[in-house]
Each structure stands twice: as structure tokens, then as C-alpha cells.
Design an enzyme around this catalytic site. Structure first.
Site: not given
Length: 329
Positions: A131, A195-196, A283, A312
Site C-alpha cells: 500500500d 504477513d502477520d 470472504e 499479530r
């Protein structure tokens, strides 16, 4: 006088005999040890340098050469670690992992941890979408250093949208549709991996042969220890184990499913909604464009095992010292 000489000769003879015995004793010790060295080498060291014979096993493919400590530089900063993923196999479907990311204090730490997991997975292509107005050197350098097969994309989300990461995921889906055609012989599966999160390596084996959409439980999400899928005795999905909006057609977490690549290519309109979508609906709306509940393939031992977790990274406390601004963290 002759008697003295005889005693001396006898002593010399005894010394020689003793030396010979000692010599043979040393040989008995040294020779077996010498013969065992090659065996020890092959059993404890050689596997780390050997080529992969079986794509189903995970071995260290190659090691960096570690120079003398005084000769080390930044290119020789690791020892006994993976320096590239497993060899590519044309017989395995490719797993495309789509990961949205954004600039934050722990971004590099999260991406590094995730890359260390993905390095163990054969035939994996990592699509990372930032982003940002432009691709950042932090993410670009990290991806290049991993040795993974990857695609680095970016899109800057200026306006407020319903779900963070949705526009980035759509950019990745567009790249897949621009890169592959439905009639291609290429086989693959698409997974949306933030990614966490934390991922078990078994998860990637489970999803690899997805025919349409495969599903599994996700740990630490939706105010539950784990969120899961209800599977009947015939191995068919019939409902959801969730505390939030359980009546949704697909009450599932983003990390809880994977989609066959050809199915995505055949459904060109299937994308994530950017506006006017309630919490937990991303989703559902996406999967509604692809399949029905009867098409779902339960994985992870009929959805009885948790292989992915929402973990996280905790934001570090306020820094009392920033240090050298040129050093990335």
C-alpha cells in the site's frame, strides 16, 4: 667384558620389541578412527549439501561458505541456513501466496518471519502488494534477498475503503489473470496470507491439490480460540463454528481457504468488494462468486486441526533512542 656386551644387546632387542608393540598399538587405534571419518562425514554433514532426491522431504539445499572471521562481510552474514527454496518441480502445482503489506514499525520483522516459513515450501510464488505510491526499497531488498520466487506490486489506497488489503488483493488477482490463461496447462492454487499470521508448513501441503476451494480452521480469530468448519460423516461441509454472523453463506476467515487457479481464471468477475461491505462479509461475497457450500473441500483432517493462527506482532514501546536513521529495522 663379553658378558656386558651380551646384556647390552639383549636390552637393545627388548627395546626394539617394545617399540614395535607400541607402533602396532598406535596403528590399531588410528586406523579404525581414520576409516570412521568418512562415515561420520556422510551421516552428519553430507545431507546438508546433498541435492534433494525427494521433493516431499525438506532438506537444506545449500549452505553459504563461511570465511575466516576477519574476512567476513555483509554477503557472508549467515551460516547453516537456507539460502534458496527447494528445487522447482514441474510435477507439483504452484502455490501463489498473496500478501498485502503496508509501512509500519514491524513490517520488516513480519515479512522476514513469513519469508523464513515460505522458504521451506516447494513450488511457491509470493505475490507481495504494498500500500504505497511506489515500491519501497525496504520491501524490494527484502524480497530479493530471500531467494524466493516473487512478484512485487504496489497500489496506493487514498480513499477510505471497507476492508484493509482488499484493493491490494485485487491487484494481485489482476496480475494472475494477466499472466495466465484458462487454457494454459499450468496448475496452481491461490492463498491469501497476511504477513502477520503464523503458518504451519503442513498447511501448504494440505492446500496444494485444491480442486475448487479448500477450507480449514483458523486459530485466535473472531473472539474464539479457533474458528472452524462443520463437516459431516461423509466429509462434506454443512456449516460454521463461529461466534459472529454464523448465518453468512461463508462464515470463514481470510486465512481459512485457498482457491484453485483455474477456477479464479474462469471467474473473471470474482474480486474483493472495496465499498459497502460489512465486517466479515469480504470472504463471503468473494466465495459466493466462485462456489457453493457443497463445493468446499475440508482439509486439516476434516477441519480438526489448526494449521494457521492470527498472531499479530505487538507494537514496540516508544523508543527512547532512534539510533542511526540509515539502519533499517
Amino acid at each position: 667384558m663379553s658378558r656386558v656386551v651380551c646384556l647390552t644387546d639383549r636390552g637393545t632387542t627388548q627395546d626394539r620389541m617394545f617399540n614395535k608393540k607400541r607402533f602396532f598399538l598406535i596403528l590399531l587405534i588410528v586406523v579404525p578412527v581414520t576409516l570412521l571419518l568418512p562415515v561420520s562425514y556422510h551421516t552428519t554433514i553430507a545431507p546438508f549439501f546433498g541435492a534433494r532426491r525427494d521433493i516431499g522431504t525438506r532438506e537444506m539445499v545449500a549452505l553459504r561458505t563461511v570465511p575466516h572471521p576477519q574476512e567476513r562481510n555483509k554477503e557472508h552474514c549467515t551460516n547453516n541456513v537456507y539460502v534458496r527454496p527447494p528445487p522447482w518441480s514441474h510435477s507439483l502445482p504452484t502455490i501463489y501466496v498473496i500478501t498485502p503489506t503496508y509501512t509500519r514499525v514491524v513490517q520488516k520483522a513480519d515479512l522476514t518471519r513469513m519469508s523464513n516459513t515460505l522458504l521451506h515450501v516447494a513450488n511457491l510464488h509470493w505475490i507481495v502488494v504494498e500500500d504505497a505510491d511506489n515500491k519501497t526499497s525496504l520491501v524490494g531488498n527484502l524480497l530479493n534477498s530471500t531467494g524466493l520466487n516473487y512478484t512485487h506490486l504496489n497500489v496506493h489506497v487514498v480513499e477510505k475503503i471497507t476492508s484493509r488489503g482488499s484493493r491490494q488483493r485485487n491487484v494481485a488477482l489482476k496480475w494472475l489473470r494477466d499472466t495466465f490463461r484458462l487454457n494454459d496447462s499450468h496448475h496452481g492454487v491461490v492463498f491469501f496470507g497476511d504477513d502477520d499470521n503464523t503458518y504451519s508448513l503442513q498447511l501448504f501441503d494440505e492446500m496444494r491439490y485444491t480442486e475448487k476451494v479448500s477450507v480449514w480452521p483458523v486459530g485466535f480469530t473472531g473472539a474464539m480460540r479457533y474458528q472452524s468448519i462443520k463437516v459431516n460423516a461423509l466429509g462434506k461441509v454443512y456449516g460454521w463454528e463461529t461466534r459472529y454472523a454464523g448465518t453468512r453463506p461463508f462464515a470463514i476467515d481470510m486465512a481459512g481457504f485457498a482457491v484453485n487457479l483455474k477456477l479464479l481464471l474462469s471467474k473473471s468477475k470474482a474480486n474483493f468488494r472495496v465499498y459497502n461491505v460489512g465486517t466479515g462479509q469480504q470472504e463471503t461475497r468473494f466465495l459466493q462468486d466462485l462456489v457453493t457450500i457443497n463445493d468446499l473441500e475440508p482439509k486439516a483432517d476434516n477441519c480438526t486441526k489448526v494449521l494457521v493462527w492470527h498472531t499479530r506482532t505487538t507494537k514496540p514501546p516508544a523508543f527512547k533512542s532512534q539510533g542511526d536513521p540509515n539502519i533499517e529495522t
